[in-house]
Design a protein around this motif. Structure first.
Motif, mmCIF file in Angstrom:
data_model
loop_
_atom_site.group_PDB
_atom_site.id
_atom_site.type_symbol
_atom_site.label_atom_id
_atom_site.label_comp_id
_atom_site.label_asym_id
_atom_site.label_seq_id
_atom_site.Cartn_x
_atom_site.Cartn_y
_atom_site.Cartn_z
ATOM 1 N N ALA A 155 0.785 -1.186 0.043
ATOM 2 C CA ALA A 155 -0.002 0.038 0.035
ATOM 3 C C ALA A 155 0.953 1.157 -0.060
ATOM 4 O O ALA A 155 0.781 2.017 -1.047
ATOM 5 N N PRO A 156 1.856 1.431 0.973
ATOM 6 C CA PRO A 156 2.597 2.673 0.997
ATOM 7 C C PRO A 156 3.506 2.760 -0.234
ATOM 8 O O PRO A 156 3.829 3.909 -0.847
ATOM 9 N N MET A 157 4.037 1.575 -0.580
ATOM 10 C CA MET A 157 5.058 1.434 -2.048
ATOM 11 C C MET A 157 4.092 1.970 -3.122
ATOM 12 O O MET A 157 4.766 2.782 -3.993
ATOM 13 N N ALA A 158 2.905 1.705 -3.244
ATOM 14 C CA ALA A 158 2.113 2.349 -4.593
ATOM 15 C C ALA A 158 1.850 3.599 -4.379
ATOM 16 O O ALA A 158 1.988 4.339 -5.325
ATOM 17 N N SER A 159 1.563 4.085 -3.035
ATOM 18 C CA SER A 159 1.431 5.497 -2.871
ATOM 19 C C SER A 159 2.591 6.535 -3.307
ATOM 20 O O SER A 159 2.463 7.369 -4.175
ATOM 21 N N VAL A 160 3.721 6.171 -2.778
ATOM 22 C CA VAL A 160 4.749 6.920 -2.999
ATOM 23 C C VAL A 160 5.286 6.750 -4.216
ATOM 24 O O VAL A 160 5.996 7.753 -4.931
ATOM 25 N N MET A 161 4.986 5.741 -5.090
ATOM 26 C CA MET A 161 5.341 5.591 -6.420
ATOM 27 C C MET A 161 4.542 6.589 -7.572
ATOM 28 O O MET A 161 4.825 7.063 -8.546
ATOM 29 N N VAL A 162 3.174 6.552 -7.008
ATOM 30 C CA VAL A 162 2.343 7.340 -7.997
ATOM 31 C C VAL A 162 2.310 8.732 -7.727
ATOM 32 O O VAL A 162 1.642 9.564 -8.574
ATOM 33 N N MET A 163 2.550 9.299 -6.364
ATOM 34 C CA MET A 163 2.209 10.682 -6.112
ATOM 35 C C MET A 163 3.209 11.556 -6.874
ATOM 36 O O MET A 163 4.368 11.185 -6.962
ATOM 37 N N ASP B 89 1.765 17.327 -9.228
ATOM 38 C CA ASP B 89 0.569 18.055 -9.816
ATOM 39 C C ASP B 89 -0.660 16.875 -9.842
ATOM 40 O O ASP B 89 -0.374 15.586 -9.877
ATOM 41 N N PHE B 90 -1.794 17.305 -9.866
ATOM 42 C CA PHE B 90 -3.292 16.518 -9.901
ATOM 43 C C PHE B 90 -3.047 15.430 -11.143
ATOM 44 O O PHE B 90 -3.288 14.365 -10.651
ATOM 45 N N SER B 91 -2.976 15.829 -12.276
ATOM 46 C CA SER B 91 -3.159 15.015 -13.553
ATOM 47 C C SER B 91 -2.253 13.765 -13.519
ATOM 48 O O SER B 91 -2.614 12.702 -13.856
ATOM 49 N N GLN B 92 -0.885 13.827 -13.165
ATOM 50 C CA GLN B 92 0.144 12.866 -13.232
ATOM 51 C C GLN B 92 -0.211 12.100 -11.818
ATOM 52 O O GLN B 92 -0.131 10.817 -12.091
ATOM 53 N N THR B 93 -0.701 12.477 -11.070
ATOM 54 C CA THR B 93 -0.954 11.502 -9.644
ATOM 55 C C THR B 93 -2.337 10.728 -9.805
ATOM 56 O O THR B 93 -1.826 9.614 -9.544
ATOM 57 N N TYR B 94 -3.252 11.246 -10.537
ATOM 58 C CA TYR B 94 -4.453 10.453 -10.688
ATOM 59 C C TYR B 94 -4.192 9.589 -11.905
ATOM 60 O O TYR B 94 -4.664 8.248 -11.909
ATOM 61 N N ALA B 95 -3.466 10.083 -12.801
ATOM 62 C CA ALA B 95 -3.366 9.130 -14.176
ATOM 63 C C ALA B 95 -2.434 7.921 -13.676
ATOM 64 O O ALA B 95 -2.606 6.685 -14.000
ATOM 65 N N ARG B 96 -1.336 8.061 -12.745
ATOM 66 C CA ARG B 96 -0.429 7.075 -12.596
ATOM 67 C C ARG B 96 -0.948 6.252 -11.554
ATOM 68 O O ARG B 96 -0.886 5.021 -11.485
ATOM 69 N N ALA B 97 -1.942 6.466 -10.713
ATOM 70 C CA ALA B 97 -2.759 5.735 -9.537
ATOM 71 C C ALA B 97 -3.467 4.772 -10.380
ATOM 72 O O ALA B 97 -3.559 3.543 -10.089
ATOM 73 N N ARG C 234 -2.497 -8.525 -2.844
ATOM 74 C CA ARG C 234 -1.459 -7.568 -3.454
ATOM 75 C C ARG C 234 -2.222 -6.439 -4.148
ATOM 76 O O ARG C 234 -2.165 -5.347 -4.149
ATOM 77 N N VAL C 235 -3.347 -6.868 -4.854
ATOM 78 C CA VAL C 235 -4.210 -5.825 -5.694
ATOM 79 C C VAL C 235 -4.803 -5.038 -4.898
ATOM 80 O O VAL C 235 -4.957 -3.898 -4.919
ATOM 81 N N LEU C 236 -5.267 -5.649 -3.768
ATOM 82 C CA LEU C 236 -6.411 -4.580 -2.536
ATOM 83 C C LEU C 236 -5.271 -3.728 -1.825
ATOM 84 O O LEU C 236 -5.631 -2.407 -1.889
ATOM 85 N N LEU C 237 -4.222 -4.127 -1.920
ATOM 86 C CA LEU C 237 -3.159 -3.119 -1.098
ATOM 87 C C LEU C 237 -2.956 -2.314 -1.905
ATOM 88 O O LEU C 237 -2.466 -0.753 -1.378
ATOM 89 N N THR C 238 -2.561 -2.379 -3.444
ATOM 90 C CA THR C 238 -2.190 -1.737 -4.410
ATOM 91 C C THR C 238 -3.128 -0.461 -4.607
ATOM 92 O O THR C 238 -3.173 0.731 -4.592
ATOM 93 N N LEU C 239 -4.535 -1.169 -4.508
ATOM 94 C CA LEU C 239 -5.535 -0.146 -4.610
ATOM 95 C C LEU C 239 -5.848 0.730 -3.540
ATOM 96 O O LEU C 239 -6.188 1.862 -3.705
ATOM 97 N N LEU C 240 -5.604 0.266 -2.248
ATOM 98 C CA LEU C 240 -5.566 1.175 -1.132
ATOM 99 C C LEU C 240 -4.522 2.392 -1.116
ATOM 100 O O LEU C 240 -5.006 3.523 -0.931
ATOM 101 N N GLY C 241 -3.359 1.872 -1.703
ATOM 102 C CA GLY C 241 -2.333 2.861 -1.868
ATOM 103 C C GLY C 241 -2.746 3.876 -2.759
ATOM 104 O O GLY C 241 -2.830 5.015 -2.628
ATOM 105 N N GLY C 242 -3.367 3.550 -3.967
ATOM 106 C CA GLY C 242 -3.856 4.336 -4.994
ATOM 107 C C GLY C 242 -4.972 5.501 -4.471
ATOM 108 O O GLY C 242 -4.922 6.655 -4.652
ATOM 109 N N ILE C 243 -5.921 4.939 -3.790
ATOM 110 C CA ILE C 243 -6.941 5.671 -3.423
ATOM 111 C C ILE C 243 -6.578 6.703 -2.275
ATOM 112 O O ILE C 243 -6.875 7.907 -2.388
#
Length: 709
Positions: A416-424, A427-435, A511-520
């Motif tokens: 979860a935190p790994m997904a968050s730090v890698m997508v953020m 700017d708004f558009s890159q964060t949401y697109a990468r999530a 793994r997918v649910l934790l990645t989804l949690l990090g993106g959300i």
């Protein structure tokens, strides 16, 4: 734009896969470095150490793919060293939740601030945090923390060594940047044949200028053809515009216009030939029709006045470009003219190129860059800074994801935190697109890799081989889209952890649910604590107005005090204008997908205001193209124009920032006074009228935008 539409646009952007030129040889070199490190570590130290060293080599290879003009070995070493420090500190605190959480908050906050130094530093710093979250979960002890950090750094050393021992297209990035700038000039020349006032995007020239800065070590080995051509391209652009523009004196139809079109077409072919030669390190091959057009002796009989001077100066500059683009060894200061581009004495020699005098734009070493980076970071420590807000968001989200991942009954909550730090991103558009892209890529990659692990039960060596194959796929496709790369990254992590015996019991769903949690969490953080670009558009527009006004004022002042075409203050003002314009364009691009109201600057006003200031800059460039030579008779009236331009645009920029209607009384009074007694110059009076018209168009755009509210 509504939130629903903004989410749709960013999701579509994140899942887009672009057709880009693949570089399989470079990707294979990175995979080879990873294979050497993993195989050696696995044979001598076991799976746990091999997993640590693999992350170091993997991240170092990614660093060499970043858009940076520093030597690739330097990037690999910097990535390996910074990751070694991160994981060493993580190992020391990993057994104590409170200490590790404090380190995670501090390290993530600093990685967010690293974006102030540029995207390369930001990406490397973010990756360090993400990999630290994974590596500290591997079975180890504090006593072996230094050993793990050492093998991680060794991975960076191996990748750096391979770049040196197996070079692929030396100076390729710099060659491409310079060739792209010349090709952009060629395209501009061709467009001017049909549209005499066609716009020009300065980004290729700015990119080439950034690429031209070299460290002292690079300056000693840079190929001769990478010297000087960029400066010549800079000087060609205003000459092309001056030759094509009807305001300078060539009618829109007739034999003069036909001759101008012929010269512009020939210039485009010559510039394309020079761009091809520089890109591939080959001799320049000029097309005979272009040479014939430039050699035609009747230019002086057809063209008169400013257009004739522009044509002759263009021929001289093209000759310099071709000479500079030739691959050669510089053995003397003599100049040859093998191409026959020049046809007659021009009376307007171009200034010496960097190749002739050995000058180069200095780039500080990494150690010398430290004070510059600290100053940039300090400048971002203000409440409205997008970088500071990003640092606060990413540190809070990573800590929350780490705690939630540990609390949930999935195990290995670092996903979860790994997904968050890698997508953020800031700017708004890159964060949401990468999530969105991260979730989609992880879903596919984890599903495939977990299926292989749980069905085939590969051993340590086979898992390592599968991880190397996934790394090669990521290196190969990383520039085609974030979603495609994430498929291989996710599979790589699964195979690598499987090699070390970690995470074997974790399912695809976990793994997918934790990645989804990090993106959300990442997406929610931007909604709660945003750094919208839309409200700052007026400030960006005001910055551009002030800089382009200063550029026009400096150019005008040079007519009153001639200093020659190579006036350094004109050059400095032009660079500031380009920087402000690109900052405006990037801000508009980010604001386009933001789900917020325009707050007084509608989309129509943005487009109209941009066109007005771009035309203002083009007119100033025409004035620059005809700057008098050093020692030429001065034009006293130009001093009044320069002063009125400076006062009007400075005050206008302030009024734009304060959401008031800008006025241009000073400039209007100067233009009105000239109607009775214009200055004795073929372009100055006409240029002042055009500049005033552009500013009035800007006022119209801002006024109509306020009325629509």
């Amino acid at each position: 734009m509504s939130w629903l539409r903004a989410l749709k646009e960013t999701a579509r952007s994140g899942l887009t896969v672009e057709r880009r030129r693949l570089e399989p040889v470079i990707a294979a070199r990175g995979a080879l470095g990873l294979a050497l490190v993993v195989g050696f570590s696995l044979a001598l130290f076991g799976p746990a150490v091999a997993a640590s060293s693999a992350f170091g080599a993997f991240q170092a290879a990614i660093a060499t793919f970043q858009r940076s003009w520093r030597p690739r070995p330097t990037l690999a070493l910097a990535s390996g060293a910074s990751l070694a420090v991160s994981t060493f500190l993580g190992y020391l605190t990993g057994a104590h939740t409170v200490l590790f959480l404090a380190l995670l908050l501090l390290w993530t906050f600093l990685s967010g601030l690293a974006w102030a130094a540029g995207p390369t530093a930001g990406i490397i710093a973010s990756s360090n945090v993400a990999i630290m979250l994974v590596t500290v979960t591997l079975p180890t002890s504090v006593a072996t923390a230094a050993g793990h950090a050492a093998v991680i750094f060794a991975g960076g050393v191996v990748q750096a060594a391979l770049v040196v021992l197996l070079p692929v297209r030396r100076w390729g990035a710099q060659r491409d940047a310079l060739a792209d700038a010349l090709a952009a000039e060629a395209d501009y020349a061709r467009r001017l044949r049909h549209d005499p006032v066609a716009p020009f995007d300065p980004v290729p020239l700015m990119t080439a200028r950034n690429a031209a800065a070299v460290t002292p070590r690079q300056a000693r080995t840079r190929p001769a053809e990478l010297h000087g051509a960029r400066g010549l391209a800079e000087r060609i652009r205003p000459v092309l515009a001056s030759l094509a523009d009807p305001a300078v004196g060539v009618p829109e139809e007739g034999p003069e216009r036909a001759r101008v079109r012929e010269l512009l077409g020939a210039a485009g072919e010559v510039l394309d030939a020079a761009a091809h030669a520089i890109r591939h390190g080959e001799p320049v091959t000029l097309p005979p029709p272009a040479l014939a057009a430039l050699r035609t002796p009747d230019t002086g009989a057809i063209l008169r006045g400013p257009s004739r001077r522009a044509a002759l100066r263009l021929a001289a500059l093209l000759g310099d470009v071709v000479e500079t683009a030739e691959p050669r060894t510089e053995t003397s200061g003599m100049r040859t003219e093998p191409t026959g581009v020049r046809t007659e004495p021009t009376g307007a020699r171009t200034e010496p190129t960097g190749a002739e005098h050995g000058r180069h734009r200095p780039r500080p070493t990494l150690i010398g860059l430290a004070p510059v980076v600290l100053e940039k970071v300090r400048a971002e420590l203000r409440p409205d800074s997008p970088v500071l807000r990003h640092a606060v968001r990413v540190s809070a989200v990573t800590a929350a994801g780490y705690l939630l991942g540990g609390w949930l009954p999935f195990g290995h909550g670092y996903w979860a935190p790994m997904a968050s730090v890698m997508v953020m991103r800031p700017d708004f558009s890159q964060t949401y697109a990468r999530a969105v892209a991260r979730f989609g890529g992880t879903l596919v990659g984890v599903a495939l890799a977990t299926a292989v692990v749980q069905s085939a039960h590969p051993g340590a060596y086979l898992s390592a081989a599968l991880a190397v194959v996934c790394a090669f796929g990521m290196y190969l496709l990383m520039r085609t889209g974030y979603a495609a790369a994430q498929v291989f990254v996710s599979a790589y992590v699964v195979f690598l952890l499987g090699m070390a015996g970690a995470g074997l019991g974790q399912t695809v769903r976990d793994r997918v649910l934790l990645t989804l949690l990090g993106g959300i969490l990442a997406m929610l953080s931007y909604a709660v604590y945003p750094a919208w670009e839309t409200p700052r558009l007026r400030g960006r527009l005001a910055d551009w107005l002030a800089s382009v006004g200063a550029y026009a004022a400096v150019v005008s002042a040079r007519y009153a005090d001639p200093a020659g075409p190579a006036s350094p203050d004109v050059r400095e003002a032009l660079l500031k204008t380009r920087t402000a314009r690109v900052a405006w364009q990037e801000a508009v691009a980010r604001a386009t997908h933001e789900p917020v109201r325009h707050r007084g600057l509608s989309h129509a006003a943005v487009e109209q205001a941009e066109n007005a200031l771009a035309e203002f800059g083009r007119v100033a460039m025409l004035l620059e193209a005809h700057l008098p030579e050093h020692g030429a008779p001065p034009v006293p009236a130009a001093a009044a124009l320069a002063e009125s331009l400076h006062r009007s645009t400075e005050r206008g920029a302030k009024e734009v920032r304060e959401r008031r209607e800008p006025h241009w009384e000073d400039l209007r009074e100067t233009v009105t006074a000239w109607s009775a007694a214009p200055p004795d110059h073929f372009l100055l009076d006409k240029g002042a009228v055009l500049l005033l018209g552009c500013l009035e168009e800007l006022t119209t755009a801002l006024t109509e935008s306020r009325r629509r509210r």
